[in-house]
Motif scaffolding. Structure first.
Motif, PDB file in Angstrom:
ATOM      1  N   GLN A  32       0.830  -1.216   0.000  1.00 41.60           N
ATOM      2  CA  GLN A  32       0.000   0.000   0.000  1.00 41.60           C
ATOM      3  C   GLN A  32       0.860   1.260   0.000  1.00 41.60           C
ATOM      4  O   GLN A  32       0.566   2.222  -0.727  1.00 41.60           O
ATOM      5  CB  GLN A  32      -0.929   0.007   1.212  1.00 41.60           C
ATOM      6  N   LEU A  33       1.915   1.245   0.799  1.00 36.56           N
ATOM      7  CA  LEU A  33       2.768   2.433   0.887  1.00 36.56           C
ATOM      8  C   LEU A  33       3.619   2.626  -0.360  1.00 36.56           C
ATOM      9  O   LEU A  33       3.878   3.763  -0.766  1.00 36.56           O
ATOM     10  CB  LEU A  33       3.629   2.365   2.140  1.00 36.56           C
ATOM     11  N   ALA A  34       4.040   1.541  -0.979  1.00 35.65           N
ATOM     12  CA  ALA A  34       4.800   1.669  -2.233  1.00 35.65           C
ATOM     13  C   ALA A  34       3.910   2.275  -3.312  1.00 35.65           C
ATOM     14  O   ALA A  34       4.355   3.146  -4.086  1.00 35.65           O
ATOM     15  CB  ALA A  34       5.336   0.313  -2.668  1.00 35.65           C
ATOM     16  N   ILE A  35       2.663   1.847  -3.361  1.00 37.19           N
ATOM     17  CA  ILE A  35       1.722   2.431  -4.321  1.00 37.19           C
ATOM     18  C   ILE A  35       1.509   3.905  -4.015  1.00 37.19           C
ATOM     19  O   ILE A  35       1.519   4.759  -4.918  1.00 37.19           O
ATOM     20  CB  ILE A  35       0.381   1.657  -4.303  1.00 37.19           C
ATOM     21  N   ALA A  36       1.355   4.238  -2.735  1.00 43.07           N
ATOM     22  CA  ALA A  36       1.137   5.630  -2.336  1.00 43.07           C
ATOM     23  C   ALA A  36       2.328   6.508  -2.702  1.00 43.07           C
ATOM     24  O   ALA A  36       2.152   7.635  -3.181  1.00 43.07           O
ATOM     25  CB  ALA A  36       0.867   5.711  -0.831  1.00 43.07           C
ATOM     26  N   LEU A  37       3.533   5.994  -2.498  1.00 41.27           N
ATOM     27  CA  LEU A  37       4.721   6.769  -2.877  1.00 41.27           C
ATOM     28  C   LEU A  37       4.771   6.966  -4.388  1.00 41.27           C
ATOM     29  O   LEU A  37       5.153   8.039  -4.872  1.00 41.27           O
ATOM     30  CB  LEU A  37       5.994   6.080  -2.384  1.00 41.27           C
ATOM     31  N   GLY A  38       4.408   5.936  -5.140  1.00 47.20           N
ATOM     32  CA  GLY A  38       4.367   6.065  -6.601  1.00 47.20           C
ATOM     33  C   GLY A  38       3.363   7.116  -7.042  1.00 47.20           C
ATOM     34  O   GLY A  38       3.632   7.901  -7.953  1.00 47.20           O
ATOM     35  N   ILE A  39       2.214   7.143  -6.381  1.00 42.30           N
ATOM     36  CA  ILE A  39       1.200   8.161  -6.702  1.00 42.30           C
ATOM     37  C   ILE A  39       1.723   9.549  -6.372  1.00 42.30           C
ATOM     38  O   ILE A  39       1.595  10.479  -7.183  1.00 42.30           O
ATOM     39  CB  ILE A  39      -0.118   7.854  -5.947  1.00 42.30           C
TER      40      ILE A  39
END
Length: 185
Positions: free
Chosen positions: A126-133
């Protein structure tokens, strides 16, 4: 019964006992050796399992430390970069710092995917996706075509939300490692 018969019976038992004693002693010794071998095998297996558990624990711990540090560094670099975008102070050094943090995060995340527990991996994903966003929104803002939720304030708020989620991930890592919460976090 005559004494000769009693003596003969006693002699037969005596000779039989004498002949069977080494055989019985050898069987008894073999059983004792087998039992000792089994105890040694169980002890060695237990030691191997403890050693393996400790090695896996240390590997997972080191991985969590690296992922935690890389994620934190990437978030900080994104915040710094976002402020530079706002002040129109983005230069090659700022871009390189952000990309270095981003690549370090990707490497730590890739390693964590191999050793993290499912609970921790859910948070990491979830956090990797959030950082990508956040990265994409920041780059869009820098290029002058921000998308929905792509203003400076919205990206900054999103990174604040990320911080709260990061604390949850850190708590999951500590739980997975069996760390006791002594500070009320």
């Amino acid at each position: 019964m005559s004494s000769a018969l009693i003596a003969l019976i006693a002699a037969v038992f005596g000779v039989t006992g004498t002949l069977l004693a080494p055989v019985l002693s050898q069987r008894s010794q073999a059983k004792a050796l087998a039992a000792d071998f089994d105890r040694q095998q169980r002890a060695a297996q237990g030691a191997w399992q403890r050693e393996r558990f400790q090695m896996e624990f240390e590997k997972r711990r080191a991985c969590y430390i690296a992922a935690n540090a890389a994620m934190s560094r990437y978030r900080v670099q994104l915040m710094i970069y976002l402020w530079r975008v706002r002040r129109e102070e983005v230069d090659d050094a700022a871009k390189q710092e952000l990309e270095a943090a981003r690549h370090a995060h990707h490497a730590a995340f890739a390693e964590a995917q191999m050793v993290a527990s499912d609970a921790v991996l859910d948070h990491l994903d979830q956090l990797a996706i959030a950082l990508g966003i956040a990265y994409g929104r920041t780059k869009d803002l820098e290029e002058g075509h921000p998308g929905p939720e792509g203003s400076f304030e919205e990206i900054e708020a999103y990174l604040g939300w990320f911080w709260r989620r990061w604390q949850e991930m850190r708590r999951a890592m500590r739980d997975d490692l069996g760390a006791r919460d002594t500070h009320g976090q």
